[in-house]
Write an enzyme that holds these catalytic residues in place. Structure first.
Site, mmCIF file in Angstrom:
data_model
loop_
_atom_site.group_PDB
_atom_site.id
_atom_site.type_symbol
_atom_site.label_atom_id
_atom_site.label_comp_id
_atom_site.label_asym_id
_atom_site.label_seq_id
_atom_site.Cartn_x
_atom_site.Cartn_y
_atom_site.Cartn_z
ATOM 1 N N HIS A 53 -84.339 -4.955 17.509
ATOM 2 C CA HIS A 53 -84.915 -4.181 18.612
ATOM 3 C C HIS A 53 -83.803 -3.627 19.501
ATOM 4 O O HIS A 53 -82.951 -4.353 19.978
ATOM 5 C CB HIS A 53 -85.847 -5.074 19.425
ATOM 6 C CG HIS A 53 -86.546 -4.347 20.524
ATOM 7 N ND1 HIS A 53 -87.027 -4.988 21.646
ATOM 8 C CD2 HIS A 53 -86.857 -3.030 20.685
ATOM 9 C CE1 HIS A 53 -87.600 -4.098 22.451
ATOM 10 N NE2 HIS A 53 -87.504 -2.902 21.881
ATOM 11 N N ASP A 87 -75.970 15.355 10.856
ATOM 12 C CA ASP A 87 -75.984 16.575 10.044
ATOM 13 C C ASP A 87 -74.642 16.739 9.320
ATOM 14 O O ASP A 87 -73.716 15.935 9.500
ATOM 15 C CB ASP A 87 -76.353 17.801 10.891
ATOM 16 C CG ASP A 87 -75.327 18.156 11.955
ATOM 17 O OD1 ASP A 87 -74.125 17.846 11.780
ATOM 18 O OD2 ASP A 87 -75.720 18.766 12.971
ATOM 19 N N ASP A 137 -88.866 2.425 19.316
ATOM 20 C CA ASP A 137 -88.943 1.646 20.560
ATOM 21 C C ASP A 137 -89.968 2.251 21.525
ATOM 22 O O ASP A 137 -89.837 3.412 21.926
ATOM 23 C CB ASP A 137 -87.568 1.599 21.213
ATOM 24 C CG ASP A 137 -87.444 0.479 22.236
ATOM 25 O OD1 ASP A 137 -88.485 -0.034 22.692
ATOM 26 O OD2 ASP A 137 -86.305 0.113 22.570
ATOM 27 N N MET A 145 -78.317 15.983 20.098
ATOM 28 C CA MET A 145 -77.129 16.489 20.789
ATOM 29 C C MET A 145 -77.486 17.793 21.484
ATOM 30 O O MET A 145 -77.948 18.746 20.836
ATOM 31 C CB MET A 145 -75.994 16.713 19.796
ATOM 32 C CG MET A 145 -74.698 17.194 20.441
ATOM 33 S SD MET A 145 -73.426 17.626 19.223
ATOM 34 C CE MET A 145 -73.026 16.004 18.572
ATOM 35 N N TYR A 178 -71.235 11.579 20.889
ATOM 36 C CA TYR A 178 -70.245 10.933 20.025
ATOM 37 C C TYR A 178 -70.003 9.487 20.469
ATOM 38 O O TYR A 178 -69.919 8.577 19.645
ATOM 39 C CB TYR A 178 -68.910 11.694 20.051
ATOM 40 C CG TYR A 178 -68.923 13.041 19.367
ATOM 41 C CD1 TYR A 178 -69.669 13.270 18.219
ATOM 42 C CD2 TYR A 178 -68.160 14.099 19.868
ATOM 43 C CE1 TYR A 178 -69.668 14.499 17.592
ATOM 44 C CE2 TYR A 178 -68.148 15.338 19.241
ATOM 45 C CZ TYR A 178 -68.904 15.531 18.104
ATOM 46 O OH TYR A 178 -68.896 16.757 17.481
ATOM 47 N N TYR A 230 -77.114 21.657 15.367
ATOM 48 C CA TYR A 230 -77.631 20.655 16.303
ATOM 49 C C TYR A 230 -78.739 19.828 15.659
ATOM 50 O O TYR A 230 -79.752 19.520 16.275
ATOM 51 C CB TYR A 230 -78.122 21.318 17.588
ATOM 52 C CG TYR A 230 -76.998 21.925 18.405
ATOM 53 C CD1 TYR A 230 -76.240 21.135 19.262
ATOM 54 C CD2 TYR A 230 -76.673 23.278 18.293
ATOM 55 C CE1 TYR A 230 -75.197 21.683 20.006
ATOM 56 C CE2 TYR A 230 -75.638 23.834 19.021
ATOM 57 C CZ TYR A 230 -74.899 23.028 19.888
ATOM 58 O OH TYR A 230 -73.863 23.577 20.610
ATOM 59 N N ASN A 243 -78.330 16.714 14.516
ATOM 60 C CA ASN A 243 -78.123 15.270 14.671
ATOM 61 C C ASN A 243 -79.259 14.620 15.452
ATOM 62 O O ASN A 243 -79.762 15.181 16.419
ATOM 63 C CB ASN A 243 -76.799 15.007 15.405
ATOM 64 C CG ASN A 243 -75.626 15.623 14.694
ATOM 65 O OD1 ASN A 243 -75.339 15.293 13.555
ATOM 66 N ND2 ASN A 243 -74.938 16.545 15.363
#
Length: 196
Positions: A66, A74, A111, A121, A162, A180, A182
């Site tokens: 958890h 990507d 969650d 991102m 990052y 974009y 990710n």
């Protein structure tokens, strides 16, 4: 390069040592379970497991607890460099993130104790000025909604993304070509009544 310098680990020798030990232990576990699964032909014999999920990715999803996070990276993401800081590096060559996300959400609880268990991102200022569109985000929101999760994607500044990725449990290097693309997912809990 400047980018490489920006994503280097900012950890002490002790922290790097712990990350290396964790990585080594996880690599042995991955090697053992992957060998076991491949040797026994489990890839085609398990019921209810999406075929797109590799044995090593299944192991990572199962080992996460958890609050642990996984990055679906990507094709442009510096996954190998980021994983030098501790996250497990999982290869998913040639796979797009939407199709991988669809499969992961069949097994992976998100969650429910945070505003958004999914983060992307954010665009850099130059791309915002240009009005760059990110249609892949709408795909993510649709898939998250179908899984019963909040559809609000948290937007994280590039270099903060990052840094957050360095603390993730794992980074999955995909073949996703969307700009974009990710995505970070935070694992939730499975209630006793949902465990059967």
């Amino acid at each position: 390069s400047k980018q490489s310098a920006q994503i280097r680990c900012n950890s002490t020798e002790t922290e790097r040592g712990r990350a290396a030990a964790r990585h080594t232990d996880c690599c042995w576990a991955r090697l053992n379970i992957c060998s076991l699964l491949y040797d026994r032909g489990a890839m085609v014999m398990l019921k209810g497991i999406p075929a797109i999920l590799s044995p090593e990715l299944l192991l990572v999803l199962a080992q996460m607890g958890h609050g642990d996070e996984i990055v679906l990276a990507d094709a442009n993401f510096p996954a190998f460099s980021v994983c030098r800081c501790g996250p497990v590096h999982v290869r998913a060559d040639g796979l797009g993130i939407p199709e991988l996300l669809t499969a992961i959400l069949k097994l992976f609880p998100l969650d429910s104790y945070v505003k958004s268990p999914a983060a992307v991102m954010d665009l850099v200022e130059d791309d915002k000025t240009k009005g760059l569109q990110t249609p892949v985000w709408s795909e993510y929101e649709l898939l998250l909604s179908s899984a019963g999760s909040p559809t609000i994607l948290e937007k994280v500044e590039r270099f903060a993304f990052y840094e957050r990725a360095k603390k993730a449990f794992a980074v999955v290097a995909t073949g996703e070509t969307a700009l974009y693309g990710n995505l970070i997912l935070k694992k939730g809990v499975i209630a006793p009544e949902d465990q059967s």
